[in-house]
Enzyme design. Structure first.
Site, PDB file in Angstrom:
ATOM      1  CB  SER A  25      -5.426-182.919   0.903  1.00  0.00           C
ATOM      2  OG  SER A  25      -4.444-182.067   1.402  1.00  0.00           O
ATOM      3  CE  LYS A  44      -0.806-185.647   4.065  1.00  0.00           C
ATOM      4  NZ  LYS A  44      -0.098-184.876   3.109  1.00  0.00           N
ATOM      5  CD1 TRP A  49       1.258-177.919   1.896  1.00  0.00           C
ATOM      6  CD2 TRP A  49       3.192-176.856   2.247  1.00  0.00           C
ATOM      7  NE1 TRP A  49       1.563-178.036   3.230  1.00  0.00           N
ATOM      8  CE2 TRP A  49       2.749-177.388   3.474  1.00  0.00           C
ATOM      9  CE3 TRP A  49       4.394-176.152   2.225  1.00  0.00           C
ATOM     10  CZ2 TRP A  49       3.453-177.241   4.665  1.00  0.00           C
ATOM     11  CZ3 TRP A  49       5.098-176.000   3.417  1.00  0.00           C
ATOM     12  CH2 TRP A  49       4.629-176.544   4.612  1.00  0.00           C
ATOM     13  CG  HIS A 102      -4.249-178.374  -1.787  1.00  0.00           C
ATOM     14  ND1 HIS A 102      -3.477-179.495  -1.963  1.00  0.00           N
ATOM     15  CD2 HIS A 102      -4.948-178.576  -0.637  1.00  0.00           C
ATOM     16  CE1 HIS A 102      -3.695-180.331  -0.962  1.00  0.00           C
ATOM     17  NE2 HIS A 102      -4.586-179.805  -0.145  1.00  0.00           N
TER      18      HIS A 102
HETATM   19  C1  GTR Z   1      -2.006-179.255   4.878  1.00  0.00           C
HETATM   20  C2  GTR Z   1      -0.941-180.294   5.057  1.00  0.00           C
HETATM   21  C3  GTR Z   1      -0.877-181.169   3.860  1.00  0.00           C
HETATM   22  C4  GTR Z   1      -2.257-181.607   3.382  1.00  0.00           C
HETATM   23  C5  GTR Z   1      -3.322-180.563   3.582  1.00  0.00           C
HETATM   24  C6  GTR Z   1      -4.767-181.051   3.529  1.00  0.00           C
HETATM   25  O1  GTR Z   1      -2.062-178.341   5.895  1.00  0.00           O
HETATM   26  O2  GTR Z   1       0.266-179.633   5.254  1.00  0.00           O
HETATM   27  O3  GTR Z   1      -0.038-182.263   4.122  1.00  0.00           O
HETATM   28  O4  GTR Z   1      -2.622-182.798   3.938  1.00  0.00           O
HETATM   29  O5  GTR Z   1      -3.213-179.930   4.791  1.00  0.00           O
HETATM   30  O6  GTR Z   1      -5.103-182.133   3.971  1.00  0.00           O
HETATM   31  O7  GTR Z   1      -5.580-180.261   3.045  1.00  0.00           O
END
Ligand code: GTR
Length: 430
Positions: free
Chosen positions: A267, A271, A358, A408
């Protein structure tokens, strides 16, 4: 009269037919517009140019290395028996990143297979039988949340509000132990001969909009308040720098094969892993899991999270210039496939999840395909597929990809693909 309110953010698009045509900048282009055709020209001309575009428009300028020292307490190495009686060594060290009174302390946790060789002297070329490959990953809630081992030091750092993780008044409690263990399958990986290293991202930059004054950026002499330069790095730049500093220390350990340290992230930390791998070519392999917008997913595709949404909700992650591309993604001189191309010719693995719309799984897949010409310059196979593979099927030789069934997260199924891929692509030197 009410204060001026920011206009509401547009609702996310989940309709593939509304994405429109996406024309990507060529990741092999150099500063004069010429598309390079050789690995040598890529290294010398195109790669530095593309990396500079990512610095200027997305992540901010790379931060300079600083010395890393082991802080008070030294390195603690303990023989442990993991679940199933698996013998391992647990290593814990508090590292001081940089020098001066504002240097940040970062707690690192590492598990090693017990048989890892303590080579007499680490050779310059690094590798060799007996030394183990290591997956290095930053975590979200402290090292103690990654595994139930009661010997892991409980973090005393600031944590975001998270009742489910046993966080009380922004601090971890005993109830926080092991809450993210599903994300870090130590037994499975150590059992396959890998080391597993982790550190809490908040030790480097607390993940909040006003975290800058409590981050490594202070000791690096960066501005922490007021108007920031457009290419000033934020949390992702700081976290990536921290990963490189942890690597500085990891490669000094006699059990660790310095030529086989892979950087992994999930997540927002996915990045970060991609940016760390781009900035530091010592990482032998780069793994992005569900990294989405500002990670592996193409910004130009209007699907799921957008530049507008991410820079509004997380203004501290990227450099200020990135927010300027909200709603203007097609004007970016780079896109996230150029970030993926920075890993070339090293192995790169990108993973998505079916329910994680997402993060735009299709945009992550397409970015890996669009990055692949960089590998082909080296005579290596990129990801050569017109459509994503079926869920839970891993494809790719040097650029790997899968979509896991589910939400996720980063789970054993993902790690199994990463370790299979690492075993194939970064074997031990003979
Ligand atoms: C979310 C964000 C994503 C992702 C995620 C995470 O809220 O929108 O870009 O990075 O968090 O890190 O779990």
């Amino acid at each position: 009269m009410a204060a001026h309110a920011a206009p509401p953010l547009p609702a996310p698009n989940y309709d593939e037919s509304a994405v429109g045509e996406v024309v990507l900048p060529d990741p092999l282009r150099g500063p004069d517009g010429t598309v390079v055709t050789t690995a040598d020209a890529w290294r010398r001309v195109a790669r530095p140019h593309q990396l500079a575009l990512l610095e200027t428009h997305v992540y901010g300028r790379r931060l300079p290395p600083r010395p890393v020292t082991v802080a008070d307490g030294g390195v603690e190495e303990v023989a442990v028996s993991l679940a199933g009686g698996l013998p391992a060594t647990r290593v814990q060290a508090r590292l001081r990143l940089g020098d001066g009174p504002n240097a940040r302390l970062v707690d690192v946790l590492l598990y090693l297979p017990r048989g890892a060789t303590r080579a007499a002297s680490p050779g310059p070329a690094g590798g060799g039988p007996g030394r183990v490959p290591v997956f290095l990953e930053l975590n979200f809630r402290g090292n103690h949340a990654q595994h139930g081992d009661p010997g892991i030091r409980l973090s005393t750092s600031w944590m975001p509000k998270d009742d489910a993780a046993g966080i009380v008044d922004h601090r971890a409690t005993e109830a926080s132990r092991g809450v993210n263990a599903r994300r870090w399958p130590v037994e499975a990986l150590v059992g396959r001969g890998f080391g597993m290293a982790t550190a809490y991202c908040g030790d480097i930059f607390p993940d909040r909009a006003d975290g800058r004054p409590d981050s490594v950026l202070v000791s690096l002499g960066r501005p922490v308040d007021g108007a920031l330069p457009p290419d000033e790095p934020g949390a992702i730049g700081a976290w990536a720098w921290g990963l490189s500093r942890i690597l500085d220390w990891l490669v000094t350990l006699p059990e660790v094969d310095p030529a086989r340290v892979a950087v992994v992230g999930h997540s927002r930390l996915g990045k970060t892993a991609l940016w760390a791998g781009a900035c530091d070519e010592r990482f032998a392999m780069v793994v992005s899991n569900n990294s989405g917008c500002g990670g592996a997913a193409l910004s130009r595709r209007n699907f799921g999270e957008t530049v507008a949404v991410i820079t509004e909700r997380f203004p501290h992650w990227f450099c200020p210039a990135f927010a300027g591309y909200a709603g203007r993604e097609r004007e970016l001189p780079c896109d996230q496939h150029t970030l993926l191309a920075m890993a070339a010719p090293r192995p790169l693995y990108v993973s998505s999840a079916t329910e994680d719309l997402w993060a735009d799984p299709r945009g992550e897949f397409l970015a890996a395909v669009a990055a692949s010409p960089a590998w082909r310059l080296f005579g290596l196979e990129g990801l050569d597929a017109a459509v994503p593979p079926r869920p839970d099927e891993s494809i790719g030789d040097r650029v790997g990809y899968h979509t896991r069934t589910g939400a996720h997260d980063i789970l054993l199924e993902d790690w199994t693909f990463f370790t299979d891929f690492a075993t194939r692509t970064i074997p031990a030197a003979r």
